[in-house]
Design a protein around this motif. Sequence first.
Motif, PDB file in Angstrom:
ATOM      1  N   ALA A 143      37.797  40.352  40.101  1.00 46.96           N
ATOM      2  CA  ALA A 143      37.430  39.248  40.988  1.00 46.96           C
ATOM      3  C   ALA A 143      37.184  39.749  42.404  1.00 46.96           C
ATOM      4  CB  ALA A 143      38.534  38.190  40.977  1.00 46.96           C
ATOM      5  N   GLY A 144      36.848  38.816  43.284  1.00 46.88           N
ATOM      6  CA  GLY A 144      36.606  39.151  44.674  1.00 46.88           C
ATOM      7  C   GLY A 144      37.884  39.151  45.487  1.00 46.88           C
ATOM      8  N   SER A 145      37.813  39.818  46.639  1.00 49.09           N
ATOM      9  CA  SER A 145      38.937  39.855  47.568  1.00 49.09           C
ATOM     10  C   SER A 145      38.776  38.762  48.623  1.00 49.09           C
ATOM     11  CB  SER A 145      39.000  41.228  48.259  1.00 49.09           C
ATOM     12  OG  SER A 145      39.950  41.223  49.302  1.00 49.09           O
ATOM     13  N   ASP A 146      39.826  37.966  48.814  1.00 49.49           N
ATOM     14  CA  ASP A 146      39.844  36.905  49.821  1.00 49.49           C
ATOM     15  C   ASP A 146      40.653  37.390  51.015  1.00 49.49           C
ATOM     16  OD1 ASP A 146      40.242  34.676  51.397  1.00 49.49           O
ATOM     17  OD2 ASP A 146      41.272  33.503  49.871  1.00 49.49           O
ATOM     18  N   SER A 147      39.987  37.629  52.143  1.00 49.73           N
ATOM     19  CA  SER A 147      40.692  38.133  53.310  1.00 49.73           C
ATOM     20  C   SER A 147      41.757  37.163  53.809  1.00 49.73           C
ATOM     21  CB  SER A 147      39.708  38.445  54.444  1.00 49.73           C
ATOM     22  OG  SER A 147      38.916  37.312  54.762  1.00 49.73           O
ATOM     23  N   GLY A 148      41.598  35.867  53.490  1.00 50.99           N
ATOM     24  CA  GLY A 148      42.586  34.874  53.889  1.00 50.99           C
ATOM     25  C   GLY A 148      43.799  34.813  52.985  1.00 50.99           C
ATOM     26  N   GLY A 149      43.748  35.505  51.847  1.00 52.95           N
ATOM     27  CA  GLY A 149      44.914  35.626  50.982  1.00 52.95           C
ATOM     28  C   GLY A 149      45.211  34.469  50.061  1.00 52.95           C
ATOM     29  N   GLY A 150      44.401  33.409  50.091  1.00 57.62           N
ATOM     30  CA  GLY A 150      44.731  32.238  49.294  1.00 57.62           C
ATOM     31  C   GLY A 150      44.096  32.182  47.929  1.00 57.62           C
ATOM     32  N   ALA A 151      43.012  32.928  47.738  1.00 54.48           N
ATOM     33  CA  ALA A 151      42.279  32.885  46.474  1.00 54.48           C
ATOM     34  C   ALA A 151      41.960  34.302  46.029  1.00 54.48           C
ATOM     35  CB  ALA A 151      41.006  32.054  46.634  1.00 54.48           C
ATOM     36  N   GLY A 152      41.059  34.408  45.028  1.00 52.08           N
ATOM     37  CA  GLY A 152      40.634  35.727  44.579  1.00 52.08           C
ATOM     38  C   GLY A 152      41.761  36.591  44.057  1.00 52.08           C
ATOM     39  N   ILE A 153      41.594  37.909  44.218  1.00 51.32           N
ATOM     40  CA  ILE A 153      42.582  38.822  43.665  1.00 51.32           C
ATOM     41  C   ILE A 153      43.953  38.644  44.314  1.00 51.32           C
ATOM     42  CG2 ILE A 153      40.879  40.548  42.981  1.00 51.32           C
ATOM     43  CD1 ILE A 153      41.936  42.189  45.458  1.00 51.32           C
ATOM     44  N   GLN A 154      43.974  38.192  45.574  1.00 49.67           N
ATOM     45  CA  GLN A 154      45.259  37.994  46.234  1.00 49.67           C
ATOM     46  C   GLN A 154      46.066  36.891  45.553  1.00 49.67           C
ATOM     47  OE1 GLN A 154      42.391  38.554  47.787  1.00 49.67           O
ATOM     48  NE2 GLN A 154      42.728  40.170  49.304  1.00 49.67           N
TER      49      GLN A 154
END
Length: 268
Positions: free
Chosen positions: A10-21
């Motif tokens: 998946a994609g990386s979410d810099s905000g940390g709420g979705a994606g791989i985070q």
Amino acid sequence: MIFPQVVTIAGSDSGGGAGIQADIKTFQERRVFGMSAITAITAQNTLGVRAIHPVPVEILASQLEALNDDFSITAVKTGMLVDAATIDMVVSKLGSFSWGALIVDPVMIAKGGEPLVSEDAILTIREQLLPLASIVTPNIPEAEALAEMSIETPEQVEIAAKRIQKLGVPTVIIKGGHSRDRVDSRDYVLDGNTTFWLDAKRVETTQTHGTGCTFSACITAEIAKGASTEYAIRTAKSFITSAISQPLGIGHGHGPTNHWAHRKEREE
């Protein structure tokens, strides 16, 4: 003891709420060892997506090969897959690996309405990725794209699920967060020939960033631990309901869900 090992593509979410985070946080809470193969780097926060930079296909392929060479993976989920070339490569790799169940979260549109995949990617998801999948978890707009129909009523939800299942995926979960029902959030499950609705009281909140990622990641974790499909789905519904109903209040837009909310409920 060897813990179940799972992968998110998946994609990386810099905000940390979705994606791989969100996926890794969920894996940790569900006591499986999580790994990732990043498809894209996004610049985003709770207010929206500012930029998307796809990871070169050869780098993504190398990530997947590295994981396959060293780990005993028993379940994998996909999130944002960016474009048709990325999906083609992921399909090719997963077809040659023995990674167990594939859970597809067909991420297409961000919470703020920004498109997250190219138009040709939707066709590739329908024709190439879904036939490999065990479970697919679209929300209503995504289900409309996959089933190629409008969805406004519960009856249309059921028809759409059957259409999507005919694409080759045994279990279809159409999430009800985007429905017009303002009282309940109703998810429809078509599992083989078995059907049922999962209901939860709708929580009026803007803190819903990453709900789809978290829901599908929880299913992936439970499947990796050997749970039945129905048990995994019901567990994920409970997990995400807790995460939404106990918000963190982070950010100024569509804030993230609370991945550790279920711990507090157990303690109480």
